[in-house]
Design a protein around this motif. Structure first.
Motif, short mmCIF file in Angstrom:
data_model
loop_
_atom_site.label_atom_id
_atom_site.label_comp_id
_atom_site.label_asym_id
_atom_site.label_seq_id
_atom_site.Cartn_x
_atom_site.Cartn_y
_atom_site.Cartn_z
N THR A 16 38.44 35.20 49.16
CA THR A 16 37.42 36.19 49.52
C THR A 16 37.04 35.98 50.66
N SER A 73 39.62 36.44 53.45
CA SER A 73 40.11 37.92 53.69
C SER A 73 38.84 38.57 54.39
N PHE A 82 43.30 44.91 53.48
CA PHE A 82 42.39 43.56 53.25
C PHE A 82 41.00 44.17 52.72
N LEU A 112 41.60 44.12 48.96
CA LEU A 112 41.85 42.87 48.55
C LEU A 112 40.59 41.98 48.36
N HIS A 113 39.59 42.10 49.57
CA HIS A 113 38.34 41.60 49.48
C HIS A 113 37.47 42.12 48.36
#
Lengths: 186, 289
Positions: free
Chosen positions: B123, B126, B204, B207-208
């Motif tokens: 986390t 990213s 991203f 994803l984060h």
């Protein structure tokens, strides 16, 4: 719509908090105290309702104050276009008899045709069907639009194909060696 | 209970989208409640400002032209002729700066609350990538008005990249699209700014946010320690509606600050870039203040 949804959520949360508060107050009171509390609650309820309205209105107005400019921004500004009534289309020597060429008439195309040694014609170069630019066809001696196969005669009248109206005609004058195209008025 | 209240239309969507699963997920999501909880709002504020950047960016795209002969004139057209154009451009510029500020506050809160610890390393990473992308957005967007200060800033910036060992020269050439800053650089920076970077940032960001959902929100070690010692659980606040509504208020406040800054201090355009003119005395980004 999102703003309304948010408002509803906010209002729901606020009302729930207020309800819990009232229950607590009423639960801990008795007799006259309860009556007084109820009266006070009534006042508060009205005040809260009024406050609610102001708040909702303010919130919506402030959000709209950002949406309004965004919508206005998308509307392209009207650019005053200098209306062209007369252009010089070049020298007489540049055109052979039975030939035609697109020339600039302000910001739009015009079709200039030299029919024979002495006869000239000029029309708006924009097909009346769907805005394509027309061309002079030497083999047929007609004006042709390649997009949907529309034909106009040398008077700008529709011969065949989909164009609904004749081409707008411009006046051609020869000033010495110079060809001048003029928009016809009236 | 919930399904009883559902309308026919609600049912129709539920069967197709599985909204119940999302509803269940949201209902169980909580946020730890302690003295440092307010710092949790800054991630959301950064996201909000990013969304505003996308929206105002799309608006600016309606009029902007990415060529050296037209870029400056198109921005000039936006701020002088298009209705509220000055406001949209100002919001885009101010929001960009505030977004970087919010991202840094978010990053430092993660550092100081030590939220990057085990199981949340990706986390954090990213997030670092997203911060880099945000800065790249800023660097590429800065050139787009094609004014004197943006032109020289890009010359300086790409020249700094050239001083990197080994990769410096090829990197600078890649960024400039040639030997020097010019039309090729503008076209390329425009492409980075409106296509490449938004694509990467979206990936991203997903994803984060996905990782934040997966691991939940971290509590600072001192809070964890304190509750462990007392044998109590860390109090939690439901994400929806409690935290969400507070976050909404934070966004509303951010919008207020942004709107005020944009209206009171509209972003300047300065002079058009001239590759054959000397850098004027006193040239510095403060020209924009």
């Amino acid at each position: 719509m999102l703003a309304t949804l948010q408002l509803r959520c906010l209002k729901k949360g606020f009302l729930e908090t207020r309800k819990a508060h009232l229950t607590f107050n009423l639960g801990s009171s008795e007799g006259q105290a309860r009556l007084r509390l109820t009266w006070r609650d009534l006042c508060r309820k009205n005040a809260v309702r009024c406050c609610d309205g102001c708040w909702e209105g303010g919130f919506t107005a402030s959000v709209l104050s950002f949406v309004y400019p965004a919508i206005k921004f998308m509307n392209p500004p009207a650019i005053p276009e200098a209306s062209t009534n007369e252009v010089s289309a070049g020298k007489v020597d540049g055109f052979k008899p039975n030939s035609g060429r697109i020339v600039k008439f302000g910001s739009r195309p015009a079709l200039l045709i030299r029919v024979n040694e002495s006869e000239w014609r000029a029309y708006s170069g924009i097909c009346t069907h769907l805005n394509c630019t027309v061309q002079f066809q030497e083999s047929t001696r007609q004006i042709w639009c390649a997009c949907h196969n529309g034909y106009y005669d040398l008077n700008g009248k529709v011969v065949s194909g989909p164009p609904p109206r004749p081409l707008e005609e411009y006046a051609v004058r020869i000033r010495g060696e110079e060809i001048v195209i003029t928009r016809q008025t009236g | 209970m919930m399904s009883e209240r559902k309308s026919g239309l609600g049912n129709w969507f539920d069967e197709r989208l599985g909204l119940d699963a999302i509803r269940q997920f949201i209902a169980h999501k909580t946020v730890p409640l302690h003295s440092a909880t307010p710092w949790y709002y800054f991630g959301g504020i950064t996201l909000f400002l990013f969304v505003l950047q996308v929206l105002t960016g799309v608006l600016l795209l309606l009029y902007y032209r990415p060529t050296p002969s037209e870029a400056y004139e198109s921005v000039q057209f936006i701020v002088t002729r298009v209705q509220f154009g000055w406001l949209v451009r100002s919001i885009h510029s101010w929001s960009a700066n505030l977004m970087i500020l919010a991202a840094f506050i978010h990053m430092f809160s993660v550092v100081f609350l030590r939220s990057y610890r085990k199981s949340r390393e990706l986390t954090w990473l990213s997030g670092v990538v997203l911060l880099g992308l945000a800065l790249a957005f800023g660097f590429s967007g800065y050139l787009l008005p094609w004014n004197t200060v943006s032109y020289f800033a890009t010359k300086v910036g790409t020249d700094m990249a050239a001083s990197l060992p080994w990769i410096g020269e090829p990197l600078a050439r890649f960024l400039r699209g040639g030997e020097d800053v010019g039309g090729a650089t503008l076209t390329r920076f425009f492409g980075f700014h409106v296509a490449v970077l938004p694509g990467l940032a979206t990936l991203f960001l997903l994803l984060h946010l996905g990782l934040v959902q997966r691991h939940g929100i971290s509590s600072p070690p001192r809070v964890e320690e304190e509750h462990r010692r007392r044998g109590t659980a860390i109090p939690q606040m439901p994400f929806f509606p409690n935290f969400f509504l507070r976050e909404l208020m934070a966004w509303y406040a951010a919008l207020g600050v942004l709107g005020s800054l944009a209206a009171i201090f509209p972003w300047e355009l300065c002079d058009k870039a001239d590759p054959f003119a000397s850098a004027p005395a006193g040239i510095r980004p403060e020209c924009y203040q």
